[in-house]
Structures are given as C-alpha cells and as structure tokens.
Scaffold this active site. Sequence first.
Site, PDB file in Angstrom:
ATOM      1  N   SER A 141      -3.879   4.545  -4.164  1.00 16.83           N
ATOM      2  CA  SER A 141      -3.530   4.606  -5.586  1.00 16.83           C
ATOM      3  C   SER A 141      -3.319   6.062  -5.953  1.00 16.83           C
ATOM      4  CB  SER A 141      -4.663   4.033  -6.435  1.00 16.83           C
ATOM      5  OG  SER A 141      -4.495   4.413  -7.788  1.00 16.83           O
ATOM      6  N   TYR A 154     -13.488   3.344  -7.585  1.00 16.17           N
ATOM      7  CA  TYR A 154     -12.158   2.859  -7.157  1.00 16.17           C
ATOM      8  C   TYR A 154     -11.426   3.959  -6.377  1.00 16.17           C
ATOM      9  CZ  TYR A 154      -7.381   0.998  -7.679  1.00 16.17           C
ATOM     10  OH  TYR A 154      -6.106   0.537  -7.460  1.00 16.17           O
TER      11      TYR A 154
HETATM   12  P1  NAP Z   1      -3.609  -7.952  -8.959  1.00 17.32           P
HETATM   13  O1  NAP Z   1      -2.434  -8.313  -9.766  1.00 17.32           O
HETATM   14  O2  NAP Z   1      -4.964  -7.987  -9.571  1.00 17.32           O
HETATM   15  O3  NAP Z   1      -3.594  -8.864  -7.644  1.00 17.32           O
HETATM   16  C1  NAP Z   1      -4.632  -8.706  -6.719  1.00 17.32           C
HETATM   17  C2  NAP Z   1      -4.408  -9.614  -5.542  1.00 17.32           C
HETATM   18  O4  NAP Z   1      -5.482  -9.381  -4.617  1.00 17.32           O
HETATM   19  C3  NAP Z   1      -4.447 -11.085  -5.911  1.00 17.32           C
HETATM   20  O5  NAP Z   1      -3.485 -11.781  -5.132  1.00 17.32           O
HETATM   21  C4  NAP Z   1      -5.854 -11.506  -5.505  1.00 17.32           C
HETATM   22  O6  NAP Z   1      -5.940 -12.848  -5.070  1.00 17.32           O
HETATM   23  C5  NAP Z   1      -6.087 -10.611  -4.313  1.00 17.32           C
HETATM   24  N1  NAP Z   1      -7.513 -10.438  -4.040  1.00 17.32           N
HETATM   25  C6  NAP Z   1      -8.468  -9.892  -4.840  1.00 17.32           C
HETATM   26  N2  NAP Z   1      -9.660  -9.966  -4.239  1.00 17.32           N
HETATM   27  C7  NAP Z   1      -9.455 -10.577  -3.046  1.00 17.32           C
HETATM   28  C8  NAP Z   1     -10.302 -10.949  -1.977  1.00 17.32           C
HETATM   29  N3  NAP Z   1     -11.635 -10.745  -2.030  1.00 17.32           N
HETATM   30  N4  NAP Z   1      -9.760 -11.571  -0.899  1.00 17.32           N
HETATM   31  C9  NAP Z   1      -8.429 -11.808  -0.844  1.00 17.32           C
HETATM   32  N5  NAP Z   1      -7.577 -11.479  -1.845  1.00 17.32           N
HETATM   33  C10 NAP Z   1      -8.094 -10.870  -2.924  1.00 17.32           C
HETATM   34  O7  NAP Z   1      -3.477  -6.466  -8.351  1.00 17.32           O
HETATM   35  P2  NAP Z   1      -2.189  -5.533  -8.091  1.00 17.32           P
HETATM   36  O8  NAP Z   1      -2.031  -4.648  -9.258  1.00 17.32           O
HETATM   37  O9  NAP Z   1      -1.053  -6.345  -7.620  1.00 17.32           O
HETATM   38  O10 NAP Z   1      -2.773  -4.625  -6.907  1.00 17.32           O
HETATM   39  C11 NAP Z   1      -2.335  -4.716  -5.561  1.00 17.32           C
HETATM   40  C12 NAP Z   1      -2.805  -3.456  -4.821  1.00 17.32           C
HETATM   41  O11 NAP Z   1      -2.197  -2.306  -5.421  1.00 17.32           O
HETATM   42  C13 NAP Z   1      -4.321  -3.224  -4.893  1.00 17.32           C
HETATM   43  O12 NAP Z   1      -4.786  -2.724  -3.662  1.00 17.32           O
HETATM   44  C14 NAP Z   1      -4.460  -2.157  -5.980  1.00 17.32           C
HETATM   45  O13 NAP Z   1      -5.643  -1.400  -5.814  1.00 17.32           O
HETATM   46  C15 NAP Z   1      -3.210  -1.352  -5.724  1.00 17.32           C
HETATM   47  N6  NAP Z   1      -2.763  -0.556  -6.875  1.00 17.32           N
HETATM   48  C16 NAP Z   1      -2.414  -1.155  -8.046  1.00 17.32           C
HETATM   49  C17 NAP Z   1      -2.001  -0.383  -9.125  1.00 17.32           C
HETATM   50  C18 NAP Z   1      -1.629  -0.982 -10.446  1.00 17.32           C
HETATM   51  O14 NAP Z   1      -1.485  -0.217 -11.429  1.00 17.32           O
HETATM   52  N7  NAP Z   1      -1.434  -2.284 -10.578  1.00 17.32           N
HETATM   53  C19 NAP Z   1      -1.941   1.016  -8.989  1.00 17.32           C
HETATM   54  C20 NAP Z   1      -2.303   1.583  -7.775  1.00 17.32           C
HETATM   55  C21 NAP Z   1      -2.701   0.795  -6.728  1.00 17.32           C
HETATM   56  P3  NAP Z   1      -6.456 -14.057  -6.014  1.00 17.32           P
HETATM   57  O15 NAP Z   1      -5.579 -14.078  -7.215  1.00 17.32           O
HETATM   58  O16 NAP Z   1      -6.300 -15.255  -5.148  1.00 17.32           O
HETATM   59  O17 NAP Z   1      -7.870 -13.760  -6.375  1.00 17.32           O
END
Ligand code: NAP
Length: 246
Positions: A141, A154
Amino acid sequence: MTTQQQRAAIVTGGSRGIGAAIARRLAQDGIAVAINYATGKAAADALVEEIQAAGGRALAVQADLADPTTAVQLFDAAENAFGKIDILINNAGVMELAPLAEMSDQAFARQISVNLESVFRSLREAARRLRDGGRIVNFSSSVVGLYQPTYSVYAATKAAVEAMTHVLAKELGSRRITVNAVAPGPVETRLFLDGKSEQQVRAIAAMNPFGRLGQPDEIAGIVAFLASHDSGWINGQIIRANGGVF
Ligand code: NAP
C-alpha cells in the site's frame, strides 16, 4: 491457444474490490482463474458465472486464509481444476485503523494474520509449486512511505510484505519466476470506504494530483501487465500506483 497451454492464476480475495477486477481482467487475457474468498460466496460464484459466460475458465475457492491450513488447500483446489499454476496474486487483505495507543490486540492480530501470515503461507506454496517462468504479485500500500496516523499496524504488515517481495525475487530468479508488489493509493472499495465520512474521503482523494480516488480496474491493469510475459524483466519491484500522491 489449447487448454493445455492456457496459463492459470490464483487470486486471493477475489470476491470483490480490487481482487474481483483482477480476476475479471486476467480471464479476459485468456488466463484460467481460481478466485479465492473467505465469506463472499454469492459474489465469487457470480463472478465465476460471468467469466464462464464470456468464454473464460474460473473456479471459486472458499478458504479463510487466516487459517494456517488453507493455503495448501487453495493450491490443491486450483491445481486439481487447472493443472500447474503459473501466477499467484496475493491480494486478500484487511485494514483496521486506530491511533496506536488505542489499537486492540485483536485488531493487531487480525491484520498480522491476514495481511502478513497468510501472504507468507501463500508465497511458500507458490515458491514450491509455481511453474517455472511464473509470476507472483503481492499487495502493499502507498501508506508505506506516507506513514499517516492510525495506519501503524496496517502499514507494518505491508512493509513486511515489501521485504518478502524483495527477498523472494532473489530466491526464485533461477526459475525465471518474477516477484513484484503493487502498492496502491486509495482505491474506491469497501476496504477504503468503510468507516470514513464523506468529508474524510474527499480530503484523501484531494491528496493526489488528479484529485480523485483510484478505481479497481486501474490496479487490475497494472497487475495484468505484471502477470504477463511482457513483464519478465521487472523483478523485485514495488509499483506505487497512487496517481502521484508522492
Ligand atoms: P476489499 O474490497 O475489502 O476486498 C477484500 C477481499 O479480501 C475480499 O474479497 C475478501 O473476501 C478478501 N479477504 C479478506 N479477508 C480474507 C481472508 N481471511 N481470507 C481470504 N480472503 C479474505 O479490499 P480491496 O480494497 O479490494 O483490497 C485488496 C488489496 O489491496 C488488499 O491487500 C489491500 O490491503 C490492498 N490495498 C487497498 C487499497 C484501497 O484503497 N482499497 C489501497 C492500498 C492497498 P470476502 O469478501 O469473501 O471476505
């Protein structure tokens, strides 16, 4: 391309957000995708149907990656469906924000478990089982570098993922497997939006030169490139995809 030649990927946390956009994009690029989820069965099944209806190959695999036994099961399920795996996208993640003085042991443990321990275990499976010439894309991130208040735990998990990315890239080079990480800035997903007021979201969006949030498809395009044959000379890199916030 015959089925035997088709490359196969595992996308952790592919039921929604950035992971779902990645699964969709890899399938469009002709890659068979195992879409992992923890709780989002309906969303994962709907995405599989969508990909299959468009002529692609996809499989939904339930596995809570916080459980130490599930990384092996996830790889087993994907290999049973598609044969050897070429690509691991280590996307699943959680975020719990609080000033360090107020961070609970439970929030600390959950973020370490999902963002770090599970990434380690998926990387270990990938290091043992990925086909030579494969691709690994981890998720960091842009808070690594920005280090804003409330992001201590985080950011710590993501900094550790960056460290593993650099080391594993060196360990797997002899097998032509690249290991990189994408470090997005704020992207419009539940992970980012949950718990923030509209005012907070607007203020964060205004931090980058474009004055807006990133979109999951914009991250998926970068991941698709890193997963492609064309990216073979990019290795051990952290790609900061944040609109130029720093
Ligand atoms: P999100 O919309 O909250 O989606 C998270 C995904 O991870 C969901 O499919 C969820 O599955 C899955 N997940 C959570 N806990 C899990 C577990 N214990 N086992 C298996 N799957 C799990 O998040 P996102 O924003 O798309 O984030 C994706 C990645 O990008 C993450 O690593 C996050 O840290 C990184 N990131 C995001 C941002 C941002 O601003 N959005 C910025 C920087 C980095 P379920 O729905 O089935 O629970």
